[in-house]
Design a protein around this motif. Structure first.
Motif, PDB file in Angstrom:
ATOM      1  N   TYR A  64      30.269  41.652  40.103  1.00 14.64           N
ATOM      2  CA  TYR A  64      30.702  40.660  41.109  1.00 14.64           C
ATOM      3  C   TYR A  64      29.519  40.294  42.003  1.00 14.64           C
ATOM      4  N   SER A 214      46.247  32.398  36.610  1.00 13.32           N
ATOM      5  CA  SER A 214      45.244  32.359  35.536  1.00 13.32           C
ATOM      6  C   SER A 214      43.855  32.547  36.143  1.00 13.32           C
ATOM      7  N   VAL A 215      42.869  32.708  35.279  1.00  9.12           N
ATOM      8  CA  VAL A 215      41.492  32.962  35.733  1.00  9.12           C
ATOM      9  C   VAL A 215      40.636  31.731  35.480  1.00  9.12           C
ATOM     10  N   GLU A 217      36.950  29.552  34.997  1.00  7.68           N
ATOM     11  CA  GLU A 217      35.847  29.756  34.049  1.00  7.68           C
ATOM     12  C   GLU A 217      34.747  30.672  34.572  1.00  7.68           C
ATOM     13  N   ASP A 218      34.728  30.892  35.900  1.00  3.97           N
ATOM     14  CA  ASP A 218      33.714  31.816  36.432  1.00  3.97           C
ATOM     15  C   ASP A 218      34.079  33.272  36.122  1.00  3.97           C
ATOM     16  N   ASP A 219      35.227  33.454  35.461  1.00  5.49           N
ATOM     17  CA  ASP A 219      35.715  34.781  35.047  1.00  5.49           C
ATOM     18  C   ASP A 219      36.130  35.680  36.206  1.00  5.49           C
ATOM     19  N   TRP A 220      36.159  35.164  37.411  1.00  6.14           N
ATOM     20  CA  TRP A 220      36.581  35.948  38.570  1.00  6.14           C
ATOM     21  C   TRP A 220      37.775  35.335  39.299  1.00  6.14           C
TER      22      TRP A 220
END
Ligand code: MF3
Ligand code: CO
Length: 251
Positions: A64, A214-215, A217-220
């Motif tokens: 992170y 949902s998540v 595209e930054d995966d965070w």
């Protein structure tokens, strides 16, 4: 992993870590206004945490990049601070802060209004905070963990909102995330019994619309699936002999 019971000396350290988190929240609260970027808030928080001889728990955690999480409007949690995310009139912003001091963590989240917000947004923020306090009423030795979960869910749903299920609260101590997981909805069963010396990060995440998320595209960044507003409120809570002590609220 079993749920850890903290010793008196560990509790002293956790109070200090919690106090650092609480003070950082107060600093950011004063700085939340139209025109500031979430990156600037992150910098303020990181500098202040380090001045307090602590370190930001989130930075580098599973890669992170930020020191805080800053999640705006339909973002539920884990929003990454960015220079190009600027607060606008009517936004709501959830700030999550973790600090580590002497090897022990504190973790807390607040949701703030930017200027004047809609009545629905205001109610969402109030219900989310109060749902934490509804759960807190059940924090004492011999109670079962899911009594907390059930109380949070009941209050949120009675107010017409939904509780996020994919993310949960957690035990906390020398690790930011320890057992037990603390759902904000009532699972099957009763869960473990509470004991004095356990430390719990209780953190309801509440959506105006559906509970699904949902998540990005930054995966965070976690967002609501239906685009509805979401709020977050969290404190680190010590189970004491006769109830609880809030470690991330300035006394
Ligand atoms: N406060 C969050 C939690 O309770 C942690 C943020 S995740 C991080 O789980 F990766 F950003 F650190
Ligand atoms: Co947490």
């Amino acid at each position: 992993m079993a749920i850890t019971i903290k010793s008196q000396s560990e509790i002293v350290k956790m109070r200090k870590a919690g106090e650092s988190v609480a003070k950082t929240h107060l600093l950011l609260e004063k700085n939340i206004k139209v025109g500031i970027s979430t990156f600037e808030l992150d910098q303020l928080a990181e500098n202040f945490i380090r001045e307090n001889a602590a370190s930001p728990s989130f930075k580098g955690y599973q890669g992170y990049p930020g020191s805080i999480c800053a999640s705006i409007n339909d973002e539920v949690v884990h929003g990454i601070p960015r220079k190009d995310i600027i607060l606008e009139e009517g936004d709501i912003i959830s700030i999550d802060i973790g600090a580590c001091l002497d090897g022990y963590h504190g973790d807390a989240a607040r949701t703030h209004m930017v200027g004047t917000v809609s009545d629905g947004a205001k109610k969402l923020i109030e219900v989310t905070k109060q749902s934490f306090y509804e759960g807190l009423k059940f924090v004492k030795p011999d109670n079962y963990l899911y009594e907390i979960s059930a109380a949070i869910q009941k209050y949120v749903e009675a107010n017409g909102f939904s509780i996020v299920r994919d993310l949960v609260g957690h035990g906390i101590g020398s690790e930011m995330h320890e057992d037990p997981q603390i759902p904000n909805y009532k699972p099957v069963g009763r869960g473990p019994r509470l004991r004095a010396g356990m430390v719990l990060a209780i953190e309801p995440m509440v959506n105006i619309g559906d509970y699904e998320v949902s998540v990005l595209e930054d995966d965070w960044t976690i967002v609501t699936l239906d685009g509805s507003l979401s709020a977050h409120y969290e404190n680190t809570v010590l189970v004491t002999d006769d109830g609880y002590e809030l470690l991330t609220i300035c006394q």
